[in-house]
Motif scaffolding. Structure first.
Motif, PDB file in Angstrom:
ATOM      1  N   SER A  38       0.855  -1.189   0.000  1.00 55.93           N
ATOM      2  CA  SER A  38       0.000   0.000   0.000  1.00 55.93           C
ATOM      3  C   SER A  38       0.891   1.239   0.000  1.00 55.93           C
ATOM      4  CB  SER A  38      -0.938   0.006   1.206  1.00 55.93           C
ATOM      5  OG  SER A  38      -0.186   0.082   2.392  1.00 55.93           O
ATOM      6  N   PHE A  39       0.275   2.376  -0.294  1.00 54.65           N
ATOM      7  CA  PHE A  39       1.012   3.631  -0.338  1.00 54.65           C
ATOM      8  C   PHE A  39       0.903   4.356   0.992  1.00 54.65           C
ATOM      9  CE2 PHE A  39       0.942   2.575  -4.698  1.00 54.65           C
ATOM     10  CZ  PHE A  39       1.965   3.287  -5.309  1.00 54.65           C
ATOM     11  N   LYS A  40       1.940   5.037   1.326  1.00 52.64           N
ATOM     12  CA  LYS A  40       2.016   5.811   2.563  1.00 52.64           C
ATOM     13  C   LYS A  40       1.296   7.140   2.359  1.00 52.64           C
ATOM     14  CE  LYS A  40       5.801   8.360   4.540  1.00 52.64           C
ATOM     15  NZ  LYS A  40       7.236   8.432   4.757  1.00 52.64           N
ATOM     16  N   SER A  41       0.561   7.571   3.359  1.00 51.70           N
ATOM     17  CA  SER A  41      -0.086   8.880   3.271  1.00 51.70           C
ATOM     18  C   SER A  41       0.876   9.945   3.771  1.00 51.70           C
ATOM     19  CB  SER A  41      -1.370   8.906   4.104  1.00 51.70           C
ATOM     20  OG  SER A  41      -1.044   8.817   5.471  1.00 51.70           O
ATOM     21  N   GLY A  42       0.550  11.167   3.464  1.00 55.24           N
ATOM     22  CA  GLY A  42       1.376  12.247   3.981  1.00 55.24           C
ATOM     23  C   GLY A  42       1.437  13.422   3.040  1.00 55.24           C
ATOM     24  N   THR A  43       2.076  14.449   3.531  1.00 60.00           N
ATOM     25  CA  THR A  43       2.301  15.622   2.703  1.00 60.00           C
ATOM     26  C   THR A  43       3.693  15.504   2.103  1.00 60.00           C
ATOM     27  OG1 THR A  43       3.145  16.842   4.589  1.00 60.00           O
ATOM     28  CG2 THR A  43       0.796  17.086   4.099  1.00 60.00           C
ATOM     29  N   TYR A  44       3.871  16.126   0.969  1.00 63.00           N
ATOM     30  CA  TYR A  44       5.112  15.958   0.238  1.00 63.00           C
ATOM     31  C   TYR A  44       5.977  17.203   0.197  1.00 63.00           C
ATOM     32  CZ  TYR A  44       2.661  11.778  -1.132  1.00 63.00           C
ATOM     33  OH  TYR A  44       1.988  10.592  -1.116  1.00 63.00           O
ATOM     34  N   GLY A  45       5.635  18.193   0.937  1.00 59.02           N
ATOM     35  CA  GLY A  45       6.475  19.380   0.948  1.00 59.02           C
ATOM     36  C   GLY A  45       5.738  20.596   0.440  1.00 59.02           C
ATOM     37  N   THR A  46       6.493  21.502  -0.131  1.00 62.50           N
ATOM     38  CA  THR A  46       5.965  22.797  -0.541  1.00 62.50           C
ATOM     39  C   THR A  46       5.063  22.682  -1.757  1.00 62.50           C
ATOM     40  OG1 THR A  46       7.872  23.201  -1.950  1.00 62.50           O
ATOM     41  CG2 THR A  46       8.014  23.979   0.322  1.00 62.50           C
ATOM     42  N   GLU A  47       4.313  23.723  -1.978  1.00 69.33           N
ATOM     43  CA  GLU A  47       3.471  23.819  -3.165  1.00 69.33           C
ATOM     44  C   GLU A  47       4.354  23.855  -4.406  1.00 69.33           C
ATOM     45  OE1 GLU A  47       0.061  23.699  -3.343  1.00 69.33           O
ATOM     46  OE2 GLU A  47       0.290  23.151  -1.256  1.00 69.33           O
ATOM     47  N   PRO A  48       3.851  23.412  -5.541  1.00 72.27           N
ATOM     48  CA  PRO A  48       4.651  23.349  -6.761  1.00 72.27           C
ATOM     49  C   PRO A  48       5.309  24.657  -7.182  1.00 72.27           C
ATOM     50  CG  PRO A  48       2.626  22.137  -7.058  1.00 72.27           C
ATOM     51  CD  PRO A  48       2.548  22.812  -5.716  1.00 72.27           C
ATOM     52  N   ALA A  49       4.682  25.775  -6.935  1.00 71.40           N
ATOM     53  CA  ALA A  49       5.235  27.039  -7.427  1.00 71.40           C
ATOM     54  C   ALA A  49       6.363  27.558  -6.556  1.00 71.40           C
ATOM     55  CB  ALA A  49       4.130  28.078  -7.556  1.00 71.40           C
ATOM     56  N   GLY A  50       6.748  26.858  -5.530  1.00 75.42           N
ATOM     57  CA  GLY A  50       7.803  27.221  -4.601  1.00 75.42           C
ATOM     58  C   GLY A  50       8.849  28.220  -5.030  1.00 75.42           C
ATOM     59  N   ALA A  51      10.061  27.961  -4.687  1.00 75.47           N
ATOM     60  CA  ALA A  51      11.161  28.900  -4.904  1.00 75.47           C
ATOM     61  C   ALA A  51      11.513  29.097  -6.364  1.00 75.47           C
ATOM     62  CB  ALA A  51      12.387  28.413  -4.146  1.00 75.47           C
ATOM     63  N   ILE A  52      11.158  28.162  -7.197  1.00 80.06           N
ATOM     64  CA  ILE A  52      11.558  28.261  -8.601  1.00 80.06           C
ATOM     65  C   ILE A  52      10.893  29.447  -9.300  1.00 80.06           C
ATOM     66  CG2 ILE A  52       9.821  26.746  -9.594  1.00 80.06           C
ATOM     67  CD1 ILE A  52      12.088  25.596 -11.302  1.00 80.06           C
ATOM     68  N   ALA A  53       9.723  29.862  -8.849  1.00 78.26           N
ATOM     69  CA  ALA A  53       8.984  30.934  -9.521  1.00 78.26           C
ATOM     70  C   ALA A  53       9.805  32.210  -9.627  1.00 78.26           C
ATOM     71  CB  ALA A  53       7.674  31.207  -8.794  1.00 78.26           C
ATOM     72  N   SER A  54      10.425  32.611  -8.558  1.00 78.31           N
ATOM     73  CA  SER A  54      11.185  33.857  -8.595  1.00 78.31           C
ATOM     74  C   SER A  54      12.437  33.732  -9.446  1.00 78.31           C
ATOM     75  CB  SER A  54      11.554  34.285  -7.173  1.00 78.31           C
ATOM     76  OG  SER A  54      12.361  33.295  -6.576  1.00 78.31           O
ATOM     77  N   THR A  55      12.988  32.538  -9.537  1.00 76.41           N
ATOM     78  CA  THR A  55      14.197  32.326 -10.321  1.00 76.41           C
ATOM     79  C   THR A  55      13.893  32.283 -11.804  1.00 76.41           C
ATOM     80  OG1 THR A  55      15.127  31.018  -8.529  1.00 76.41           O
ATOM     81  CG2 THR A  55      16.145  30.770 -10.671  1.00 76.41           C
ATOM     82  N   VAL A  56      12.862  31.572 -12.175  1.00 82.34           N
ATOM     83  CA  VAL A  56      12.594  31.309 -13.580  1.00 82.34           C
ATOM     84  C   VAL A  56      12.358  32.573 -14.374  1.00 82.34           C
ATOM     85  CG1 VAL A  56      10.943  30.270 -15.166  1.00 82.34           C
ATOM     86  CG2 VAL A  56      11.742  29.008 -13.213  1.00 82.34           C
ATOM     87  N   LEU A  57      11.596  33.472 -13.838  1.00 82.45           N
ATOM     88  CA  LEU A  57      11.199  34.631 -14.614  1.00 82.45           C
ATOM     89  C   LEU A  57      12.118  35.834 -14.415  1.00 82.45           C
ATOM     90  CD1 LEU A  57       7.362  34.263 -14.194  1.00 82.45           C
ATOM     91  CD2 LEU A  57       8.803  33.506 -16.069  1.00 82.45           C
ATOM     92  N   SER A  58      13.283  35.616 -13.850  1.00 79.85           N
ATOM     93  CA  SER A  58      14.180  36.746 -13.635  1.00 79.85           C
ATOM     94  C   SER A  58      14.709  37.276 -14.960  1.00 79.85           C
ATOM     95  CB  SER A  58      15.346  36.343 -12.728  1.00 79.85           C
ATOM     96  OG  SER A  58      16.280  35.574 -13.447  1.00 79.85           O
ATOM     97  N   LYS A  59      14.885  38.591 -15.015  1.00 79.19           N
ATOM     98  CA  LYS A  59      15.436  39.221 -16.218  1.00 79.19           C
ATOM     99  C   LYS A  59      16.832  38.687 -16.492  1.00 79.19           C
ATOM    100  CE  LYS A  59      16.482  43.776 -18.199  1.00 79.19           C
ATOM    101  NZ  LYS A  59      17.065  43.176 -19.347  1.00 79.19           N
ATOM    102  N   GLU A  60      17.596  38.471 -15.436  1.00 81.74           N
ATOM    103  CA  GLU A  60      18.959  37.958 -15.599  1.00 81.74           C
ATOM    104  C   GLU A  60      18.959  36.614 -16.313  1.00 81.74           C
ATOM    105  OE1 GLU A  60      22.898  37.018 -12.839  1.00 81.74           O
ATOM    106  OE2 GLU A  60      20.909  37.024 -11.907  1.00 81.74           O
ATOM    107  N   LEU A  61      18.053  35.726 -15.924  1.00 79.82           N
ATOM    108  CA  LEU A  61      17.983  34.405 -16.560  1.00 79.82           C
ATOM    109  C   LEU A  61      17.640  34.543 -18.038  1.00 79.82           C
ATOM    110  CD1 LEU A  61      17.976  31.283 -16.397  1.00 79.82           C
ATOM    111  CD2 LEU A  61      15.550  31.444 -15.831  1.00 79.82           C
TER     112      LEU A  61
END
Length: 167
Positions: A66-89
Motif C-alpha cells: 500500500s502507499f504511505k499517506s502524507g504531505t510531500y512538501g511545498t506547493e509546486p510554485a515554490g522557490a523556482i517561480a522567482s528564479t525562472v522569470l528573472s530578467k537575468e535568466l
C-alpha cells in the motif's frame, strides 16, 4: 491493479526523475552563465526531492503493498517561480544556443512526466497513490509552465532584436 504494474510504474517514475536530475545537473555544469546555472541546479534539486519521495513510496509499497499517506512538501510554485522569470535568466539564454536547446529538451521531459503521473493518478484506486501522482503531476506542470514562459520570452526577444516581426 496488479502489483507488478504498480511496482513498474514506481520504478519508471524514479528512473524518469533520475534522468531529469542528471540532465539538469549536466546543463548546470556545462553553462558558463550564473543565472542559468542556478536555475538548472534548482530544477535538479527539485527532481532529487521527487526521487526521495518516490523511493520512499517504493520501499513502503514493497513492504506493505500500500502507499504511505502524507504531505510531500511545498506547493509546486515554490522557490523556482522567482528564479525562472528573472530578467537575468532570460538575458543569459540565447535562443540559438546550448541553454535554449536545454530549455526545449527540458520541456519534452516535463511533458513525459506529466503524462505518466496524470495517467497513473486517474487509474489509481488507492487514495494515497492518487495523491502522490497528482502532486507529482502538479509539480511537473509548474515546471513546464515556467519553462514555456522562458522559451516564449526569449524567442520574442530574439525576434525583436532581429526584426523578425512583419509589422
Amino acid at each position: 491493479m496488479g502489483e507488478d504494474k504498480t511496482v513498474n510504474i514506481l520504478k519508471s517514475a524514479i528512473l524518469l526523475e533520475k534522468r531529469g536530475r542528471a540532465f539538469y545537473t549536466t546543463v548546470a555544469q556545462q553553462t558558463d552563465k550564473d543565472a542559468v546555472r542556478r536555475f538548472f541546479e534548482q530544477m535538479a534539486d527539485e527532481e532529487k526531492n521527487h526521487i526521495r519521495v518516490l523511493s520512499e513510496q517504493y520501499r513502503v509499497y514493497c513492504e506493505t503493498k500500500s502507499f504511505k499517506s502524507g504531505t510531500y512538501g511545498t506547493e509546486p510554485a515554490g522557490a523556482i517561480a522567482s528564479t525562472v522569470l528573472s530578467k537575468e535568466l532570460k538575458d543569459q539564454i540565447s535562443a540559438a544556443g546550448f541553454e535554449s536547446a536545454a530549455i526545449s529538451a527540458a520541456m519534452a521531459m516535463e511533458k513525459n512526466a506529466i503524462t505518466l503521473y496524470s495517467q497513473r493518478a486517474e487509474e489509481a484506486t488507492d487514495p494515497n497513490e492518487k495523491a502522490l501522482y497528482e502532486w507529482l503531476a502538479d509539480w511537473e506542470k509548474t515546471h513546464l509552465a515556467f519553462l514555456a514562459t522562458v522559451e516564449r520570452e526569449v524567442t520574442e526577444t530574439i525576434w525583436n532584436d532581429n526584426n523578425f516581426w512583419p509589422f
